[in-house]
Scaffold this active site. Sequence first.
Site, PDB file in Angstrom:
ATOM      1  CE1 TYR A 222      -3.906  -2.120   0.043  1.00 37.04           C
ATOM      2  CE2 TYR A 222      -2.791  -3.309   1.793  1.00 37.04           C
ATOM      3  CZ  TYR A 222      -3.801  -3.227   0.848  1.00 37.04           C
ATOM      4  OH  TYR A 222      -4.700  -4.252   0.720  1.00 37.04           O
TER       5      TYR A 222
ATOM      6  N   PRO B 106     -11.327  -0.420  -3.770  1.00 36.41           N
ATOM      7  CG  PRO B 106     -11.529  -2.374  -2.553  1.00 36.41           C
ATOM      8  CD  PRO B 106     -10.973  -0.995  -2.463  1.00 36.41           C
TER       9      PRO B 106
ATOM     10  CG  HIS C  10      -7.743  -2.515   0.119  1.00 36.15           C
ATOM     11  ND1 HIS C  10      -7.709  -3.243   1.286  1.00 36.15           N
ATOM     12  CD2 HIS C  10      -8.193  -3.363  -0.822  1.00 36.15           C
ATOM     13  CE1 HIS C  10      -8.115  -4.475   1.029  1.00 36.15           C
ATOM     14  NE2 HIS C  10      -8.409  -4.579  -0.233  1.00 36.15           N
TER      15      HIS C  10
ATOM     16  CB  SER D  51     -11.334 -10.687  -3.602  1.00 37.05           C
ATOM     17  OG  SER D  51     -11.433 -10.605  -2.215  1.00 37.05           O
TER      18      SER D  51
END
Length: 644
Positions: A119, A132, A358, A571
């Site tokens: 990240y 997302p 995220h 996912s």
Amino acid sequence: MLSVVTRHFMRQSANISPIMKAAEKTAAMLGRRQAQPGRMFAQQNSLANLPVPPLQQTLYKYLLALKPILSTEDYEATQAIVSEFGKPGGYGEKLQMGLILRSQKMENWLSDWWLDKAYLEFRSPVVMHVSPGVVFPRENYRGVEGQLDFASRLIAGVVDFKQLIDSNSLPVDYMSGQPLCMDQYYKILSSCRVPGVKKDSVVLYPPNKPDAPRHIIVAYNNHLFSLDVYDSNRKPLPLTELHSQLKRIVAESPFPAIPLNILTSEHRNVWGKIYKKMSKDKINRASFEEIKRSIFMVCLDKPVYSEETDHIENFAHHCAKQALYGGGSTANSCNRWFDKTLQFIVGADGDIGLQYEHCTAEGPPITALIDHSLHYAHNTPLDSRQTLSIERSAPKRLEFNLDRATLEVIDDAKCNIDSLGNDVQICCFSFEPFGKDLPKSQRISPDAFIQLAIQLAFFKIYGHSTATYESASLRKYKFGRTDTIRSATIESDSFVRIMMDQTKKPSEKAHQMRKAIQAHRENTNAAINGDAIDRHLLGLKLVAIEQGTNVPDIFMDTSYQTSVHFRLSTSQVPAKHDVTMLFGPVVPDGYGICYNPQEDHINFGVTAFNTARETDSQKFGQKLAESLLDMQYVLSKVPPQAKL
Ligand code: COA
Ligand code: HC5
């Protein structure tokens, strides 16, 4: 084909009778364990530290994972490299020792590294590449009045969930009978990513401090407002009060603001530099601080969907664009702050959703919050919290001082988000013929069944298997994040080949399906128990880098690059509500595939990039639906077998 299984997103959330105040009751209605004050961390001390898997086991499994995705020639070359790395007294053992030492000093040897590598050091825009989007079921309102009414309910619902977190009352999550780490719940509210020139950081404002944040940020017409959602006694504002405050924000912002916000969608170095420069100004600094400290954000979007000009079938697509990137600079991309962990999107046409940054948490805590908040929003009458609050302040517009150079970068950022938006091809659909019920009735794991269908869909288009990533939760361990289930296996590769072979009988196909499902289940169990290969290999590589030694050949090998070039990034994120989730591909020629299996249907979000000529998310969606039906057909031809 897709039209048969596609359905517009008018489905309303579960029809649950009105329950008002007690949050415990809400949790119970949502099928979760009973909320009990102080119980949220009851299991936390019993959670194990993340283990380091045995070196030889990982090397063996690494070769197994390579087999279905490499040519024989490449595989053999890599076999030699792996064996050299793993030989007694070799480089592998030295790095393994380094990793074990690290694991003895830390509760979780991976989580800090993962935060940085996955990240904070990642420099591409968070939009599309990291964050997302979640599309909620369509609400019945149309127009600004309904929009503000729903927004106030949703805000109240999130604040209600926050009360559960703040009082440690959330019931502990479980997976396969094991308690999970609850730490991520503390990081989804009052947190924010902060851009840096070379590396980002993340800030978190704990609820138990005297100066804990009491406000959220509301975006409207690109203006950002700070709005208190608690009164000075830390009592949540009544719904009617929230509603009138939102009305005020709308009335005070008839014209769009300069879209500074769009800079948060930029490449992180670009945004990091501007942020640093802008922070020298006191007013800017105060506004940034207000955003970072806010509990969450609500984006009151302008209407961009027209029932007259757009076909109703496009509504899901419209919502997905708003949730993933805001739909572009002329739609709502400038009405966002993409660094903020949670941005609830409330459109004017019953179109609602969420964008989430995220770095602090995985999907499941977010869906728990969504399920709670939507349930609350649907079941709380306007007058249910009429206790009069005291000393509430008016919403405060955030001000910024912008120089000419920054204004120019804003124009560039608008072009860039439009290019990014035009590049993503989204295919969101609900597969209607069956859901989890079908594989369950066959005593098969629904997740393994869906993953196998994804393998089959890819094979139908490309004629070979590819490196596939499925997220597996490591929350069984303290501060656990994720590892990878590699869904392309030797068994799945044989299965997809047999499925495409007209000469094979359904019984042979079903037999291989069960073998592939069993292999997937074994990989899943290994991953959630800390025995997968990807994070271990990453750890060994990072030990080499930290020790300042050469990165070993095993990681310089092109086969390693092939193995982490995940053309399928997938996912499963289950939610009680009928939401659809989506994220971008992780490689230019890949697909992002997220699914929310319900009992009788499955919601899929599939993305690909237009610039890659070889990918097509619509086609992939069609092949995926077709593959699920092919697998159903095969199962229908054989009697049910033992549980897998
Ligand atoms: N026969 C009958 N039923 C079965 C079955 C079988 N052989 N195997 C599983 N089931 C049932 C389960 O009991 C479960 O029932 P429920 O619907 O009542 O809950 C359901 O089928 C789902 O099980 P399954 O499809 O096997 O999935 P899972 O719940 O084991 O999940 C993962 C698998 C990999 C998704 C999960 O382990 C995980 O790690 N989840 C987190 C992923 C994540 O974090 N994603 C977001 C990243 S940001
Ligand atoms: C709201 C749904 C979010 C799903 C996000 C997700 O699955 O992220 C993965 C996290 C991880 O560590 O596996 C990464 N991925 C998008 C690349 C699959």
